[in-house]
Design an enzyme around this catalytic site. Structure first.
Site, mmCIF file in Angstrom:
data_model
loop_
_atom_site.group_PDB
_atom_site.id
_atom_site.type_symbol
_atom_site.label_atom_id
_atom_site.label_comp_id
_atom_site.label_asym_id
_atom_site.label_seq_id
_atom_site.Cartn_x
_atom_site.Cartn_y
_atom_site.Cartn_z
ATOM 1 N N ASP A 11 23.484 -18.004 -20.283
ATOM 2 C CA ASP A 11 24.883 -17.958 -20.721
ATOM 3 C C ASP A 11 25.085 -16.884 -21.793
ATOM 4 O O ASP A 11 24.155 -16.566 -22.537
ATOM 5 C CB ASP A 11 25.280 -19.348 -21.262
ATOM 6 C CG ASP A 11 26.789 -19.529 -21.318
ATOM 7 O OD1 ASP A 11 27.526 -18.703 -20.732
ATOM 8 O OD2 ASP A 11 27.235 -20.501 -21.957
ATOM 9 N N ASN B 56 32.338 -21.880 -11.656
ATOM 10 C CA ASN B 56 32.561 -20.449 -11.899
ATOM 11 C C ASN B 56 33.488 -19.814 -10.854
ATOM 12 O O ASN B 56 34.028 -18.729 -11.078
ATOM 13 C CB ASN B 56 31.236 -19.681 -11.961
ATOM 14 C CG ASN B 56 30.410 -19.959 -13.202
ATOM 15 O OD1 ASN B 56 29.187 -19.913 -13.179
ATOM 16 N ND2 ASN B 56 31.076 -20.256 -14.321
ATOM 17 N N TRP C 161 28.512 -11.078 -24.952
ATOM 18 C CA TRP C 161 27.662 -9.920 -25.278
ATOM 19 C C TRP C 161 28.451 -8.628 -25.081
ATOM 20 O O TRP C 161 28.422 -7.727 -25.923
ATOM 21 C CB TRP C 161 26.431 -9.937 -24.371
ATOM 22 C CG TRP C 161 25.436 -8.843 -24.620
ATOM 23 C CD1 TRP C 161 24.367 -8.876 -25.463
ATOM 24 C CD2 TRP C 161 25.414 -7.546 -23.994
ATOM 25 N NE1 TRP C 161 23.682 -7.687 -25.408
ATOM 26 C CE2 TRP C 161 24.301 -6.852 -24.519
ATOM 27 C CE3 TRP C 161 26.222 -6.904 -23.052
ATOM 28 C CZ2 TRP C 161 23.972 -5.549 -24.122
ATOM 29 C CZ3 TRP C 161 25.905 -5.598 -22.661
ATOM 30 C CH2 TRP C 161 24.791 -4.938 -23.194
HETATM 31 C C1 IPE Z 1 27.074 -22.246 -17.033
HETATM 32 O O1 IPE Z 1 27.731 -21.327 -17.841
HETATM 33 C C2 IPE Z 1 26.857 -21.675 -15.663
HETATM 34 C C3 IPE Z 1 25.952 -20.530 -15.585
HETATM 35 C C4 IPE Z 1 25.231 -20.061 -16.571
HETATM 36 C C5 IPE Z 1 25.832 -19.929 -14.299
HETATM 37 P P1 IPE Z 1 29.317 -21.371 -18.049
HETATM 38 O O2 IPE Z 1 29.650 -20.268 -18.985
HETATM 39 O O3 IPE Z 1 30.000 -21.382 -16.747
HETATM 40 O O4 IPE Z 1 29.503 -22.803 -18.733
HETATM 41 P P2 IPE Z 1 30.698 -23.393 -19.597
HETATM 42 O O5 IPE Z 1 31.959 -23.131 -18.843
HETATM 43 O O6 IPE Z 1 30.685 -22.673 -20.904
HETATM 44 O O7 IPE Z 1 30.371 -24.833 -19.743
HETATM 45 C C1 IPE Z 2 26.874 -16.378 -17.979
HETATM 46 O O1 IPE Z 2 27.656 -15.666 -18.883
HETATM 47 C C2 IPE Z 2 27.080 -15.882 -16.552
HETATM 48 C C3 IPE Z 2 27.812 -16.820 -15.694
HETATM 49 C C4 IPE Z 2 28.269 -17.978 -16.060
HETATM 50 C C5 IPE Z 2 28.051 -16.397 -14.314
HETATM 51 P P1 IPE Z 2 29.201 -15.949 -19.085
HETATM 52 O O2 IPE Z 2 29.974 -15.105 -18.142
HETATM 53 O O3 IPE Z 2 29.495 -17.410 -19.024
HETATM 54 O O4 IPE Z 2 29.412 -15.413 -20.559
HETATM 55 P P2 IPE Z 2 30.275 -16.079 -21.703
HETATM 56 O O5 IPE Z 2 29.830 -17.511 -21.824
HETATM 57 O O6 IPE Z 2 31.703 -15.976 -21.289
HETATM 58 O O7 IPE Z 2 29.946 -15.271 -22.916
HETATM 59 MG MG MG Z 3 29.535 -18.897 -20.370
#
Ligand code: IPE
Ligand code: IPE
Ligand code: MG
Length: 236
Positions: A16, A64, A21
Site C-alpha cells: 500500500d 479497487n 508516494w
Molecule cells: C489494499 O489497499 C489493497 C491492495 C494493496 C491491493 P487499499 O489502498 O485498496 O486499501 P484501503 O482502501 O486503504 O483499505
Molecule cells: C497500493 O497503493 C496499490 C493498490 C491498492 C492497487 P494505493 O494506490 O492504494 O496508494 P495509496 O494508498 O492511495 O497511497
Molecule cells: Mg491504498
C-alpha cells in the site's frame, strides 16, 4: 516451542501507499504504481533469497474496481506488462506462480495469460509466488460456502464431513500453508478484505514505509523481528 514452528514459510504483503508516494513528489498516482511494480520484482527476488517458501502479494482488491477508470486502466496496463515480460525472470528462478481472485472481472487476454503462466510454472519447485488479483476475502469465503453446499446437495459429502480442512480446500489458497506473517506498508493498520480465513494465527507487522520505498534491507529487518516472536496458538 521448536524453532521450526516459528519458521517464516509464508509471507503475505499488503503493498500500500503507491498513490501517496507519487503525490508527495508532485507526480501522478500512476507513477507510484509504476515504481511499485518495480519493487514487486525486487522483493520477489529478495524473498526467494531469504528462504520464503510462499509469497502472497495483494496487487488489486475487488474494492479497487471502484477507483477511477483511468487508474484502473493504468493498473491493468502495468499488470499486462508484468505478465508479458517481467515474469520471465521469475520463471528462470524456478518460481511457481499462481493467482487468487475473481477472474471473471478481468479482461480475457489477461485471464488467458494468467492461466498460461500458471500451467508453465506448475512444475517449478522453488518459491511459490501467489498474486492476489481482483481478490476479496469475503467473496472467496462466499464462493467456498457455495461450493461446499453444492457438494452436500449433490450427495457427494454429508453435513458432518464439513470441517476446517475440507472448507480450507474450497478456498483459492487450497494446498498453501496459512500466512505466518502479514506485512502492510504505508501506515494503515487494517486488513482491507485480505485472507480473512487464512490469517487466524498470523503475526502482523505494520510499517509507515510506502510500498515504492520498500526494499530488501527492510524485509530482512522485518523477518529478524518476526523470528524473535513467540507464537503460542492458544497454548500456555
Ligand atoms: C489494499 O489497499 C489493497 C491492495 C494493496 C491491493 P487499499 O489502498 O485498496 O486499501 P484501503 O482502501 O486503504 O483499505
Ligand atoms: C497500493 O497503493 C496499490 C493498490 C491498492 C492497487 P494505493 O494506490 O492504494 O496508494 P495509496 O494508498 O492511495 O497511497
Ligand atoms: Mg491504498
Amino acid at each position: 516451542m521448536s524453532k521450526d514452528e516459528n519458521k517464516l514459510r509464508h509471507l503475505a504483503i499488503i503493498m500500500d501507499g503507491n498513490g501517496r508516494w507519487a503525490t508527495k513528489r508532485g507526480l501522478p498516482r500512476s507513477m507510484g504504481h509504476k515504481k511499485g511494480a518495480e519493487v514487486v520484482k525486487e522483493i520477489t527476488r529478495a524473498a526467494g533469497e531469504l528462504g520464503v517458501e510462499f509469497l502472497t502479494l495483494y496487487a488489486f482488491s475487488t474494492e479497487n474496481w471502484k477507483r477511477s477508470e483511468d487508474e484502473v486502466q493504468t493498473l491493468m496496463g502495468l499488470l499486462r506488462d508484468y505478465l508479458k515480460s517481467d515474469l520471465k525472470e521469475v520463471q528462470e528462478n524456478n518460481v511457481r506462480i499462481r493467482f487468487i481472485g475473481e477472474r471473471e472481472m478481468l479482461d480475457a487476454d489477461i485471464v488467458q495469460k494468467m492461466a498460461e503462466i500458471e500451467s508453465e510454472t506448475l512444475k517449478n519447485t522453488g518459491m511459490t509466488l501467489c498474486i492476489a488479483l481482483s481478490y476479496g476475502s469475503r467473496q472467496e469465503i462466499v464462493n467456498a460456502v457455495k461450493k461446499t453446499a453444492a457438494l452436500v446437495k449433490e450427495g457427494d459429502i454429508s453435513l458432518n464431513d464439513i470441517d476446517v480442512k475440507l472448507f480450507s480446500d474450497m478456498l483459492y489458497t487450497k494446498d498453501m500453508p496459512d500466512p505466518d506473517l502479514v506485512v502492510r506498508t504505508s501506515g494503515e493498520q487494517r486488513i482491507s478484505n485480505y485472507l480473512l480465513w487464512q490469517i487466524a494465527y498470523s503475526e502482523f507487522y505494520f510499517t509507515d514505509v510506502l510500498w515504492p520505498d520498500f526494499n530488501k534491507k527492510l524485509l530482512e529487518d522485518i523477518i529478524a523481528e518476526f523470528n524473535k516472536r513467540e507464537r503460542r496458538y492458544g497454548k500456555a
